[in-house]
Design a protein around this motif. Sequence first.
Motif, mmCIF file in Angstrom:
data_model
loop_
_atom_site.group_PDB
_atom_site.id
_atom_site.type_symbol
_atom_site.label_atom_id
_atom_site.label_comp_id
_atom_site.label_asym_id
_atom_site.label_seq_id
_atom_site.Cartn_x
_atom_site.Cartn_y
_atom_site.Cartn_z
ATOM 1 N N SER A 194 -9.385 -37.057 69.669
ATOM 2 C CA SER A 194 -8.250 -37.259 70.564
ATOM 3 C C SER A 194 -8.600 -38.268 71.651
ATOM 4 C CB SER A 194 -7.826 -35.935 71.196
ATOM 5 O OG SER A 194 -8.887 -35.351 71.924
ATOM 6 N N GLU A 237 -0.796 -26.648 70.880
ATOM 7 C CA GLU A 237 -1.236 -26.453 69.495
ATOM 8 C C GLU A 237 -0.648 -27.514 68.563
ATOM 9 O OE1 GLU A 237 -0.941 -23.137 65.921
ATOM 10 O OE2 GLU A 237 -0.280 -22.609 67.949
ATOM 11 N N LYS A 238 0.597 -27.908 68.799
ATOM 12 C CA LYS A 238 1.244 -28.911 67.939
ATOM 13 C C LYS A 238 0.472 -30.230 67.992
ATOM 14 C CE LYS A 238 5.683 -31.248 67.185
ATOM 15 N NZ LYS A 238 7.096 -31.379 67.667
ATOM 16 N N GLU A 239 0.090 -30.625 69.192
ATOM 17 C CA GLU A 239 -0.667 -31.858 69.370
ATOM 18 C C GLU A 239 -2.047 -31.743 68.715
ATOM 19 O OE1 GLU A 239 -2.057 -34.825 73.030
ATOM 20 O OE2 GLU A 239 -1.387 -32.777 73.439
ATOM 21 N N GLU A 272 -6.454 -25.520 59.428
ATOM 22 C CA GLU A 272 -5.349 -25.364 60.371
ATOM 23 C C GLU A 272 -5.184 -23.919 60.794
ATOM 24 O OE1 GLU A 272 -0.613 -25.872 59.975
ATOM 25 O OE2 GLU A 272 -1.722 -27.775 59.777
ATOM 26 N N LYS A 331 -2.854 -29.906 66.139
ATOM 27 C CA LYS A 331 -2.700 -29.974 64.687
ATOM 28 C C LYS A 331 -2.509 -31.413 64.216
ATOM 29 C CE LYS A 331 -0.854 -25.320 63.885
ATOM 30 N NZ LYS A 331 0.324 -24.520 63.472
ATOM 31 N N ARG A 332 -1.773 -32.200 65.004
ATOM 32 C CA ARG A 332 -1.534 -33.597 64.632
ATOM 33 C C ARG A 332 -2.850 -34.380 64.626
ATOM 34 N NH1 ARG A 332 -1.512 -38.083 67.243
ATOM 35 N NH2 ARG A 332 -1.566 -37.076 69.301
ATOM 36 N N VAL A 333 -3.647 -34.216 65.694
ATOM 37 C CA VAL A 333 -4.917 -34.925 65.794
ATOM 38 C C VAL A 333 -5.869 -34.479 64.686
ATOM 39 C CG1 VAL A 333 -6.968 -35.298 67.218
ATOM 40 C CG2 VAL A 333 -4.715 -35.312 68.276
ATOM 41 N N ILE A 382 -6.167 -32.173 75.133
ATOM 42 C CA ILE A 382 -5.192 -31.546 74.240
ATOM 43 C C ILE A 382 -4.713 -30.260 74.904
ATOM 44 C CG2 ILE A 382 -4.872 -30.404 72.018
ATOM 45 C CD1 ILE A 382 -5.132 -33.324 71.621
ATOM 46 N N ALA A 420 -5.177 -33.245 61.786
ATOM 47 C CA ALA A 420 -4.724 -33.752 60.488
ATOM 48 C C ALA A 420 -5.095 -35.226 60.313
ATOM 49 C CB ALA A 420 -3.215 -33.569 60.351
ATOM 50 N N GLU A 421 -5.051 -35.981 61.407
ATOM 51 C CA GLU A 421 -5.378 -37.414 61.348
ATOM 52 C C GLU A 421 -6.863 -37.658 61.066
ATOM 53 O OE1 GLU A 421 -4.150 -39.258 64.937
ATOM 54 O OE2 GLU A 421 -1.999 -39.176 64.469
#
Length: 447
Positions: free
Chosen positions: A134, A141-143, A174, A145-147, A138, A149-150
């Motif tokens: 990141s 939780e949504k943010e 996850e 998960k995005r990081v 952070i 996953a990337e």
Amino acid sequence: MFQKILIANRGEIALRVLRACKELGIQTVVVHSTADADAMHVRLADESVCIGPPPSRDSYLNVHQIVAACEITGADAVHPGYGFLSENAKFADILAAHNITFIGPTGDHIRIMGDKIEAKRTAKRLGIPVVPGSDGAISEEKEAKRVAAEIGYPVIIKASAGGGGRGMKVARSEADLEIALQTAKSEAGAAFGDDAVYIEKYLEKPRHIELQVFGDGAGRGVHFGERDCSLQRRHQKVWEEANSPALNAEERARIGGICAKAVADLGYSGAGTIEFLYEDGEFYFIEMNTRLQVEHPVTEAITGIDLVHEQIRVASGGGLSVRQEDIKFNGHAIECRINAEDPRTFTPSPGTITHFHTPGGLGIRVDSGVYSGYKIPPYYDSLIGKLIVHGRNRVECMMRLRRALDEFVVDGIKTTLPLFRDLVGNPDIANGDYDIHWLEKYLAKEE
């Protein structure tokens, strides 16, 4: 050069700095708590000032008392050692306001590198390779998960203001992420008063490699090679080597050049250590420590350069005494941290040392402030000494280390000496084949 230096620390590091000052002809003042009145550095200093009762917050972390001690004794500089106030930007600022030199970097540089997120941004800007992760803290939780996953699982969540393994949690999927994020934030808030966390890619079998750097504060920087600090327990270093068994000369020159240029570009002054995880030939920045490290003697052993002398010289305005081309690496060195702890459970073991005998001979150095009859207080870090061994190569170094460990005697308390006697005979250690998880796995098997 300074006339009088106050040493704002205790134990072996206070004695280490005191010896350097005496060699340079500088008067010394040490501060101490009531628990350390009989400590060796107190006995050997030119002057000593008691600054409070045993708890660190009332003595070694008491800025007001330390500044008062400077004014009373006329000290014109303070060496903070490591730990305590060594990376406290406000302390550096306060000393500057009182026209007392802090032997270390500026308060601004301490602040930048003390914030793990800002440190990572700065490292990236300076061209230092960083772990994918990141860009900042952070919070949701949504943010997260995005990081994750990337960059791909597994990931590690770290406290921005943290250290020592607190506020660090690994998520391998996850499904693990939510609880890992919540736990890391909770631990960070409790330990550091700041629950900010960030996410990085988790490396499975990395080594911990750190570069010793120096800057003169005026645009010059050098590196003194690397140290391998991969043998750790609960993120605490146990055994350090220089140079690393994992690197070759080309890799050393490459990452060393990057780090030396970075501290020069930053305008950094004094000693610093840039720490990396190293895996599959790649370096990934972890953090920068803006102080002298516990393990600095292994670097001194292979370079022949006194790093405390260098700190004092730079802080006094004398600049660096060496250019990069002057720094040569000779042989191999290993440091074992001898702690007053049970060698299996690592439970602290304060008490009276009834007999203390250190090893000797060619290539053997012991940094310790204890002696026979000394009482280890229960209030501070359990480190009682460091055994540093140097040889012409790693094989000779290991031979000397085995012999030195057999000679080392500390009676009256439990120490980690038996652990090192086991490690020095282990084939993986003999071959230099270990990573940051090796020691934890080894200890788990021994239980």
